[in-house]
Design a protein around this motif. Structure first.
Motif, PDB file in Angstrom:
ATOM      1  N   ASP A 368       0.843  -1.210   0.000  1.00 28.11           N
ATOM      2  CA  ASP A 368       0.000   0.000   0.000  1.00 28.11           C
ATOM      3  C   ASP A 368       0.874   1.254   0.000  1.00 28.11           C
ATOM      4  O   ASP A 368       2.058   1.211  -0.361  1.00 28.11           O
ATOM      5  CB  ASP A 368      -0.972  -0.052   1.205  1.00 28.11           C
ATOM      6  CG  ASP A 368      -2.269   0.707   0.958  1.00 28.11           C
ATOM      7  OD1 ASP A 368      -2.242   1.948   1.035  1.00 28.11           O
ATOM      8  OD2 ASP A 368      -3.296   0.065   0.676  1.00 28.11           O
ATOM      9  N   ASP A 369       0.327   2.356   0.399  1.00 28.70           N
ATOM     10  CA  ASP A 369       0.981   3.668   0.390  1.00 28.70           C
ATOM     11  C   ASP A 369       2.355   3.615   1.084  1.00 28.70           C
ATOM     12  O   ASP A 369       2.588   2.780   1.951  1.00 28.70           O
ATOM     13  CB  ASP A 369       0.064   4.637   1.161  1.00 28.70           C
ATOM     14  CG  ASP A 369       0.341   6.081   0.824  1.00 28.70           C
ATOM     15  OD1 ASP A 369       1.341   6.347   0.150  1.00 28.70           O
ATOM     16  OD2 ASP A 369      -0.463   6.939   1.252  1.00 28.70           O
ATOM     17  N   LYS A 478      -4.176  -1.214  -6.690  1.00 28.58           N
ATOM     18  CA  LYS A 478      -5.219  -0.536  -5.909  1.00 28.58           C
ATOM     19  C   LYS A 478      -5.176   0.934  -6.319  1.00 28.58           C
ATOM     20  O   LYS A 478      -4.189   1.629  -6.050  1.00 28.58           O
ATOM     21  CB  LYS A 478      -4.937  -0.704  -4.415  1.00 28.58           C
ATOM     22  CG  LYS A 478      -5.924   0.034  -3.508  1.00 28.58           C
ATOM     23  CD  LYS A 478      -5.668  -0.333  -2.056  1.00 28.58           C
ATOM     24  CE  LYS A 478      -6.430   0.528  -1.073  1.00 28.58           C
ATOM     25  NZ  LYS A 478      -6.028   0.273   0.319  1.00 28.58           N
ATOM     26  N   ASP A 550     -12.900   2.598   4.489  1.00 29.74           N
ATOM     27  CA  ASP A 550     -11.694   2.588   5.319  1.00 29.74           C
ATOM     28  C   ASP A 550     -12.013   2.028   6.697  1.00 29.74           C
ATOM     29  O   ASP A 550     -11.108   1.831   7.514  1.00 29.74           O
ATOM     30  CB  ASP A 550     -11.130   4.005   5.460  1.00 29.74           C
ATOM     31  CG  ASP A 550     -10.181   4.332   4.314  1.00 29.74           C
ATOM     32  OD1 ASP A 550      -9.791   3.406   3.583  1.00 29.74           O
ATOM     33  OD2 ASP A 550      -9.836   5.520   4.144  1.00 29.74           O
TER      34      ASP A 550
HETATM   35  C1  GLA Z   1      -6.878   5.605   1.626  1.00 35.58           C
HETATM   36  C2  GLA Z   1      -7.303   4.171   1.432  1.00 35.58           C
HETATM   37  C3  GLA Z   1      -6.599   3.283   2.408  1.00 35.58           C
HETATM   38  C4  GLA Z   1      -5.105   3.423   2.246  1.00 35.58           C
HETATM   39  C5  GLA Z   1      -4.696   4.880   2.380  1.00 35.58           C
HETATM   40  C6  GLA Z   1      -3.250   5.082   2.042  1.00 35.58           C
HETATM   41  O1  GLA Z   1      -7.361   6.122   2.820  1.00 35.58           O
HETATM   42  O2  GLA Z   1      -8.688   4.037   1.523  1.00 35.58           O
HETATM   43  O3  GLA Z   1      -6.993   1.948   2.254  1.00 35.58           O
HETATM   44  O4  GLA Z   1      -4.734   2.921   0.992  1.00 35.58           O
HETATM   45  O5  GLA Z   1      -5.467   5.726   1.546  1.00 35.58           O
HETATM   46  O6  GLA Z   1      -2.854   6.390   2.150  1.00 35.58           O
END
Ligand code: GLA
Length: 732
Positions: A368-369, A478, A550
């Motif tokens: 992810d991020d 994603k 989220d």
């Molecule tokens: C959003 C997404 C999360 C995650 C964050 C990362 O809030 O919904 O699942 O990927 O960004 O910054």
């Protein structure tokens, strides 16, 4: 079946397996809507329209001495403008002479096979070997020459009609369109309930139902996305309709930007619904010869209650919306690094996580991020899509290789529509983001929105994505989007075009996704916008699954997924098992319940497996095995809501998947509220054959479908608050 035009009476019949949709061109050329509902072959419903002299409801000039002919009261297929109809209009424009009038008179029509394709936007498409027919009816404003084309594609087998509209400026002057709905639908009566799905970040698509009273009820989004706050899916149903009975109409906009939905009960107890792009900051100039096309709406009717309606949309969106091979191909069980590591990640710990996730049955690791540029928190680096070699010295390709060597696929998070002010990209191209000259724009999560209406920006994003996908063995993306739009002004356009930017942004996004998903069919795309802020049919055309919220708290998720299930299939709902205490709510819920809840979606994990006990990892492995075993039921079966979380009293939530042949079913129950010494509750099942016998695994019972449908099963009393249970039923 299909589309039939009865020449003599000038009636259009649009017939599907269970429904009839009918319009008639009356003598003066107005197109009136006569009927939409349960199928009634060969019936001419124009007898339902009554006319009488109504005070303060004026008459068009062509009615001459007839004071009973008023567009203020007649059910129209698409309302004219400025012709004494004071209800909600689907069209607002300014003609070349400054006037606001458009009086739509039937000019002609064409019927053809195949589906209408909304220009530059996704639409429904027939499956292989599925015959669909389309109809385009042209209404012309005789004084100006401007034409409105109403477009219909009939999906007979699916009981769905796709509708859209196009405005063609065949006048000699430039006109300005400030509103054009995709659909307008008049009903002769009222007495309907309106069901809408609203929420907020981390609590999306909460179901609300209300009787539709006098006046116009309006919903929508002006955030540039379909939004967390409202969803472009609405139901109008008979007041007494429930899950199993009653007439229900569904309106699902296949669009991901600003939208507006209006339901109005008028002075004569009639109802009008319009839906389409929101008129907020929308203004589109059409020079002579130019046209503007709306996005499409999937319109469905079921007389079999809300469940019947949901099944139509589930089947439709599983088959007729997207070309992704992943609609048929098995989806992976993924583990995502976000709640495990947030921005604090490095090569070794990621590989370790993947290793530990292997025995849990996970076959896709998603980074992810936090993997790129100087992205150590959320205030910088969006736009700098270069791997951070301090965190990942072997690069994405090196990481992917090691993950692949474990027998796992590798996936990546991106947020390509955004740019941080603190980024190389912003420093190089400050004009590439939406911003108003001379004003300091609003921030959202410290980031700015790239101007996707610009081709060079779209091309930049396509390049970035191609480079990333070519650089490493990535089989999942994603695609995130983490703020609402403000300062919607494009530096590349003149002042007369600023009212087009909201819509051009969405079309730019669609162009990117169309090219990208076409070029990389082996990559599974999951949509996301701060969770479920862009959960709509437009995005589903490219992303077979969308991260629902989220909020990963299983108990909250029950409601979020419940609301989502009315208009969207379970196979579209991104749902993961996360740790407890939950990061959003602090709630502690048994692992089994978290698993069962995530199984009402795409199923995956959002936690650090290196922090789980051996016992927990073993339990995760069992949950994954269960999900694998019920995969076909969940992804391709019929889904039934057995309880309503917004009704008082029961203390549990339950839902069921049944296969299309009704030979097998899976029932899930979660206790949401427990009191001691409470009453015995019973759960009536659905989707079973009355005269078949079923084995109920878990209850050690063989019982008839009739008994299960009519009397149900006792809800186990030994379950504590937040406990859960699943029963698997097989026909004997
Ligand atoms: C959003 C997404 C999360 C995650 C964050 C990362 O809030 O919904 O699942 O990927 O960004 O910054």
């Amino acid at each position: 079946m299909g589309i039939f035009y009865e020449e003599g009476k000038r009636i259009f019949y649009l017939t599907t397996k269970q429904t009839l949709y009918q319009m008639v061109v009356e003598e003066k050329g107005y197109l009136l809507h006569t009927y939409y509902g349960e199928r009634a072959d060969g019936e001419d419903f124009s007898y339902l329209i009554t006319r009488y002299d109504r005070g303060f409801s004026g008459n068009p000039n062509s009615a001459e001495g007839d004071r009973t002919f008023s567009l203020d009261a007649l059910p129209q297929e698409f309302p004219s403008l400025g012709a004494a109809d004071y209800r909600t209009t689907g069209l607002e424009l300014t003609n070349g002479d400054g006037s606001f009038a458009f009086e739509g008179i039937y000019e002609g029509h064409k019927i053809y096979s195949g589906a209408y394709k909304p220009e530059g936007m996704p639409g429904l498409k027939p499956e292989k070997d599925e015959d669909v027919q389309s109809l385009e009816i042209t209404l012309k404003d005789v004084a100006s020459g401007v034409k409105l084309i109403l477009c219909y594609t009939v999906f007979e087998e699916k009981d769905v009609i796709m509708r859209a509209a196009r405005l063609q400026n065949d006048s000699h002057e430039t006109i300005t369109v400030t509103k054009l709905s995709s659909v307008s639908l008049d009903f002769l009566e009222s007495g309907y309930d309106l069901i809408h799905f609203d929420g907020r970040h981390a609590m999306e698509r909460e179901m609300h139902r209300e009787p539709l009273g006098f006046g116009a009820r309006q919903f929508g989004s002006v955030r540039g996305t379909s939004s967390h706050q409202s969803n472009p899916f609405f139901i109008l149903c008979q007041r007494g309709a429930d899950e199993d009975r009653g007439d229900c109409y569904g309106f699902s906009l296949i669009y991901s930007g600003n939208f507006q939905f209006t339901a109005e009960k008028d002075q004569y107890d009639q109802t009008r619904v319009t839906m389409g792009i929101h008129p907020y900051q929308f203004s589109w100039q059409l020079r002579s010869g130019e046209s503007f096309a709306t996005p499409a709406v999937a319109l469905a009717f079921s007389s079999e209650g809300l469940t019947g309606l949901s099944h139509l949309y589930h089947d439709l969106y599983r088959r007729n919306l997207s070309s992704s091979p992943f609609l048929k191909k098995r989806r992976p069980v993924l583990i995502n690094s976000w709640e495990a590591a947030y921005f604090d990640l490095d090569h070794d710990s990621l590989v370790k996580m993947a290793k530990e996730a292997l025995p849990m049955g996970v076959n896709l690791f998603v980074l992810d991020d936090g993997w790129f540029g100087r992205r150590d928190n959320d205030d910088k680096a969006l736009g700098d899509w270069e791997v951070n070699t301090k965190k990942l010295p072997k690069g994405l390709s090196g990481l992917a290789e090691e993950i692949n060597a474990l027998g796992m696929e590798f996936g990546l998070w991106v947020e390509p529509e955004m740019v941080s002010e603190d980024s190389e990209l912003y420093r190089a191209h400050p004009d590439w983001c939406l911003s108003v000259p001379g004003r300091k724009g609003a921030r959202g999560r410290f980031q700015m929105v790239l101007d996707l209406s610009r081709k060079e920006v779209q091309d930049f994003i396509l390049d970035v994505m191609d480079r990333l996908l070519a650089d490493a063995n990535i089989t999942y993306i994603k695609w995130d989007m983490n703020r609402s739009l403000t300062d919607v002004y494009s530096r590349a356009r003149g002042k007369e075009e600023q009212g087009t930017v909201f819509h051009r942004y969405v079309c730019g996004l669609y162009r990117i996704l169309e090219e990208l998903t076409g070029k990389w069919p082996q990559v599974l795309f999951e949509g996301c916008s701060g969770g479920g802020g862009r959960f709509d049919a437009g995005m589903l055309a490219y992303h077979p699954q969308i991260w629902c919220s989220d909020n990963t708290d299983a108990i909250n998720r029950l409601k979020i997924q419940y609301g989502t299930s009315f208009g969207y299939p379970i196979s579209a709902m991104g749902a993961h098992v996360s740790v407890c205490p939950n990061h959003q709510t602090g709630r502690v819920v048994p692992l089994k319940t978290r698993g069962i809840t995530a199984m009402s979606g795409t199923f995956g994990y959002e936690l650090d497996p290196t922090k789980l006990t051996e016992e927990e990892k073993k339990e995760c492995g069992e949950l994954t095995r269960k999900f694998d075993c019920y995969y076909d039921l969940i992804f391709y079966g019929d889904y039934y809501r057995l309880t309503n979380p917004y009704e008082e009293g029961e203390g549990f939530m339950a839902w069921e998947f049944a296969d299309k042949e009704k030979k097998e079913a899976l029932v899930s129950i979660v206790i949401t509220d427990k009191e001691p010494n409470d009453a015995q509750r019973y759960l009536r099942l659905k989707g079973l054959k009355r005269d078949a016998k079923y084995r109920v695994e878990g209850l050690d019972l063989i019982v008839s479908g009739q008994a299960l449908l009519k009397a149900g099963i006792p809800v186990p009393r030994e379950l504590h608050e937040y406990d859960s249970v699943q029963f698997h039923l097989t026909e004997q």
